[in-house]
Design a protein around this motif. Structure first.
Motif, PDB file in Angstrom:
ATOM      1  N   PRO A 220       0.824  -1.209   0.000  1.00 31.08           N
ATOM      2  CA  PRO A 220       0.000   0.000   0.000  1.00 31.08           C
ATOM      3  C   PRO A 220       0.861   1.263   0.000  1.00 31.08           C
ATOM      4  N   LYS A 221       0.386   2.274  -0.676  1.00 30.63           N
ATOM      5  CA  LYS A 221       1.094   3.549  -0.718  1.00 30.63           C
ATOM      6  C   LYS A 221       1.031   4.222   0.652  1.00 30.63           C
ATOM      7  N   GLY A 222       2.110   4.901   1.012  1.00 32.97           N
ATOM      8  CA  GLY A 222       2.126   5.655   2.259  1.00 32.97           C
ATOM      9  C   GLY A 222       3.121   5.122   3.269  1.00 32.97           C
ATOM     10  N   PRO A 223       3.350   5.881   4.343  1.00 32.63           N
ATOM     11  CA  PRO A 223       4.301   5.474   5.385  1.00 32.63           C
ATOM     12  C   PRO A 223       3.738   4.345   6.250  1.00 32.63           C
ATOM     13  N   ARG A 224       4.642   3.656   6.938  1.00 33.55           N
ATOM     14  CA  ARG A 224       4.268   2.569   7.841  1.00 33.55           C
ATOM     15  C   ARG A 224       4.901   2.817   9.200  1.00 33.55           C
ATOM     16  N   ASP A 225       4.289   2.288  10.224  1.00 33.23           N
ATOM     17  CA  ASP A 225       4.852   2.401  11.568  1.00 33.23           C
ATOM     18  C   ASP A 225       6.241   1.768  11.638  1.00 33.23           C
ATOM     19  N   SER A 226       6.466   0.733  10.843  1.00 33.45           N
ATOM     20  CA  SER A 226       7.744   0.019  10.876  1.00 33.45           C
ATOM     21  C   SER A 226       8.877   0.773  10.178  1.00 33.45           C
ATOM     22  N   ASP A 227       8.600   1.902   9.542  1.00 30.13           N
ATOM     23  CA  ASP A 227       9.631   2.661   8.833  1.00 30.13           C
ATOM     24  C   ASP A 227      10.696   3.205   9.780  1.00 30.13           C
ATOM     25  N   GLY A 228      10.347   3.501  10.997  1.00 34.83           N
ATOM     26  CA  GLY A 228      11.313   3.994  11.975  1.00 34.83           C
ATOM     27  C   GLY A 228      11.789   5.410  11.672  1.00 34.83           C
ATOM     28  N   ILE A 229      12.820   5.822  12.394  1.00 31.64           N
ATOM     29  CA  ILE A 229      13.276   7.211  12.302  1.00 31.64           C
ATOM     30  C   ILE A 229      13.949   7.537  10.975  1.00 31.64           C
ATOM     31  N   TRP A 230      14.408   6.518  10.237  1.00 32.38           N
ATOM     32  CA  TRP A 230      15.078   6.776   8.968  1.00 32.38           C
ATOM     33  C   TRP A 230      14.112   6.764   7.794  1.00 32.38           C
ATOM     34  N   GLY A 231      12.860   6.444   8.050  1.00 30.19           N
ATOM     35  CA  GLY A 231      11.888   6.316   6.974  1.00 30.19           C
ATOM     36  C   GLY A 231      11.824   7.508   6.046  1.00 30.19           C
ATOM     37  N   GLU A 232      11.803   8.706   6.607  1.00 32.36           N
ATOM     38  CA  GLU A 232      11.679   9.898   5.759  1.00 32.36           C
ATOM     39  C   GLU A 232      12.903  10.104   4.868  1.00 32.36           C
ATOM     40  N   TYR A 233      14.036   9.542   5.223  1.00 34.90           N
ATOM     41  CA  TYR A 233      15.248   9.686   4.412  1.00 34.90           C
ATOM     42  C   TYR A 233      15.423   8.545   3.415  1.00 34.90           C
TER      43      TYR A 233
ATOM     44  N   VAL B 189       9.596   4.004  -1.508  1.00 41.43           N
ATOM     45  CA  VAL B 189       8.632   2.984  -1.067  1.00 41.43           C
ATOM     46  C   VAL B 189       7.307   3.643  -0.667  1.00 41.43           C
ATOM     47  N   ILE B 190       7.394   4.753   0.033  1.00 46.30           N
ATOM     48  CA  ILE B 190       6.198   5.474   0.487  1.00 46.30           C
ATOM     49  C   ILE B 190       5.376   5.985  -0.691  1.00 46.30           C
ATOM     50  N   GLU B 191       6.053   6.389  -1.754  1.00 46.45           N
ATOM     51  CA  GLU B 191       5.368   6.994  -2.899  1.00 46.45           C
ATOM     52  C   GLU B 191       4.968   5.998  -3.978  1.00 46.45           C
ATOM     53  N   THR B 192       5.325   4.724  -3.815  1.00 45.41           N
ATOM     54  CA  THR B 192       5.009   3.721  -4.835  1.00 45.41           C
ATOM     55  C   THR B 192       4.157   2.606  -4.248  1.00 45.41           C
ATOM     56  N   THR B 193       3.724   1.713  -5.123  1.00 44.67           N
ATOM     57  CA  THR B 193       2.940   0.553  -4.684  1.00 44.67           C
ATOM     58  C   THR B 193       3.523  -0.763  -5.189  1.00 44.67           C
ATOM     59  N   SER B 194       4.633  -0.688  -5.918  1.00 44.14           N
ATOM     60  CA  SER B 194       5.269  -1.903  -6.427  1.00 44.14           C
ATOM     61  C   SER B 194       6.719  -1.588  -6.805  1.00 44.14           C
ATOM     62  N   PHE B 195       7.447  -2.620  -7.153  1.00 40.95           N
ATOM     63  CA  PHE B 195       8.835  -2.442  -7.576  1.00 40.95           C
ATOM     64  C   PHE B 195       8.863  -1.705  -8.911  1.00 40.95           C
ATOM     65  N   SER B 196       9.936  -0.974  -9.137  1.00 33.73           N
ATOM     66  CA  SER B 196      10.151  -0.346 -10.441  1.00 33.73           C
ATOM     67  C   SER B 196      11.566  -0.663 -10.891  1.00 33.73           C
ATOM     68  N   LYS B 197      11.767  -0.592 -12.177  1.00 31.26           N
ATOM     69  CA  LYS B 197      13.096  -0.878 -12.727  1.00 31.26           C
ATOM     70  C   LYS B 197      14.101   0.087 -12.129  1.00 31.26           C
ATOM     71  N   PRO B 198      15.339  -0.368 -11.942  1.00 34.04           N
ATOM     72  CA  PRO B 198      16.351   0.533 -11.383  1.00 34.04           C
ATOM     73  C   PRO B 198      16.594   1.716 -12.315  1.00 34.04           C
ATOM     74  N   LYS B 199      16.733   2.870 -11.707  1.00 38.39           N
ATOM     75  CA  LYS B 199      16.992   4.071 -12.490  1.00 38.39           C
ATOM     76  C   LYS B 199      18.484   4.161 -12.753  1.00 38.39           C
ATOM     77  N   GLN B 200      18.820   4.584 -13.934  1.00 38.77           N
ATOM     78  CA  GLN B 200      20.224   4.790 -14.273  1.00 38.77           C
ATOM     79  C   GLN B 200      20.650   6.120 -13.671  1.00 38.77           C
ATOM     80  N   LYS B 201      21.214   6.042 -12.485  1.00 39.45           N
ATOM     81  CA  LYS B 201      21.615   7.256 -11.776  1.00 39.45           C
ATOM     82  C   LYS B 201      22.935   7.771 -12.319  1.00 39.45           C
ATOM     83  N   LYS B 202      22.970   9.037 -12.595  1.00 42.74           N
ATOM     84  CA  LYS B 202      24.189   9.674 -13.100  1.00 42.74           C
ATOM     85  C   LYS B 202      24.913  10.421 -11.988  1.00 42.74           C
ATOM     86  N   GLU B 203      24.452  10.256 -10.774  1.00 36.07           N
ATOM     87  CA  GLU B 203      25.038  10.971  -9.646  1.00 36.07           C
ATOM     88  C   GLU B 203      26.478  10.508  -9.434  1.00 36.07           C
ATOM     89  N   GLU B 204      27.375  11.467  -9.378  1.00 34.39           N
ATOM     90  CA  GLU B 204      28.787  11.162  -9.213  1.00 34.39           C
ATOM     91  C   GLU B 204      29.192  11.269  -7.751  1.00 34.39           C
TER      92      GLU B 204
END
Length: 154
Positions: A94-107, A112-127
């Motif tokens: 289900p979309k949204g936060p969970r109690d089990s997310d803990g203190i790091w959930g927002e980071y 996971v919070i904004e999706t409802t299923s797996f998505s293909k890995p994004k090709q990150k260009k971050e160096e």
């Protein structure tokens, strides 16, 4: 690690691994002093080696990148190794936060919070910043030792 971890030899162990570059980039968003210990790689490798030495069995190791590439296949393989049934419901949440997310959930769980299923890995260009390349090299040493035990994608 100074704690007694002898109990781990009596359970089925499963290790989720991730390319350290992605871990470092993720941690740099909230920490500026990233170390292999902060990421947990030496500890994870210590536990993996402990299990191998004490049980004479290879623990289950699964790559987060492989799960994203083919979630159904990888979760089926994982369930088979754990001797539990695979259910298609494992591929959705289900979309949204969970109690089990803990203190790091927002980071860490934004996707996971904004999706409802797996998505293909994004090709990150971050160096990676230049002053973190030595850290990446050290972390890759731990990662490569664990990666050789991972469940194959094929």
């Amino acid at each position: 690690i100074n704690d007694d971890i002898s109990w781990v030899k009596n359970i089925t162990n499963c290790f989720l691994i991730r390319n350290p570059k992605q871990d470092i980039l993720s941690y740099l968003k909230i920490h500026k002093d990233v170390t292999p210990e902060l990421i947990g790689l030496p500890q994870q490798l210590y536990i993996l080696n402990y299990i191998i030495n004490k049980t004479k069995k290879n623990p289950i190791v699964i790559s987060s990148e492989d799960i994203l590439k083919n979630p159904k296949l990888m979760l089926k393989k994982l369930c088979n190794l754990l001797e539990i049934p695979f259910l298609n419901q494992m591929l959705e949440w289900p979309k949204g936060p969970r109690d089990s997310d803990g203190i790091w959930g927002e980071y860490w769980y934004k996707n996971v919070i904004e999706t409802t299923s797996f998505s293909k890995p994004k090709q990150k260009k971050e160096e990676l910043p230049d002053d973190f390349h030595a850290l990446l090299d050290e972390c890759m040493g731990y990662y490569k030792q664990m990666e050789k035990y991972k469940i194959n994608l094929t």
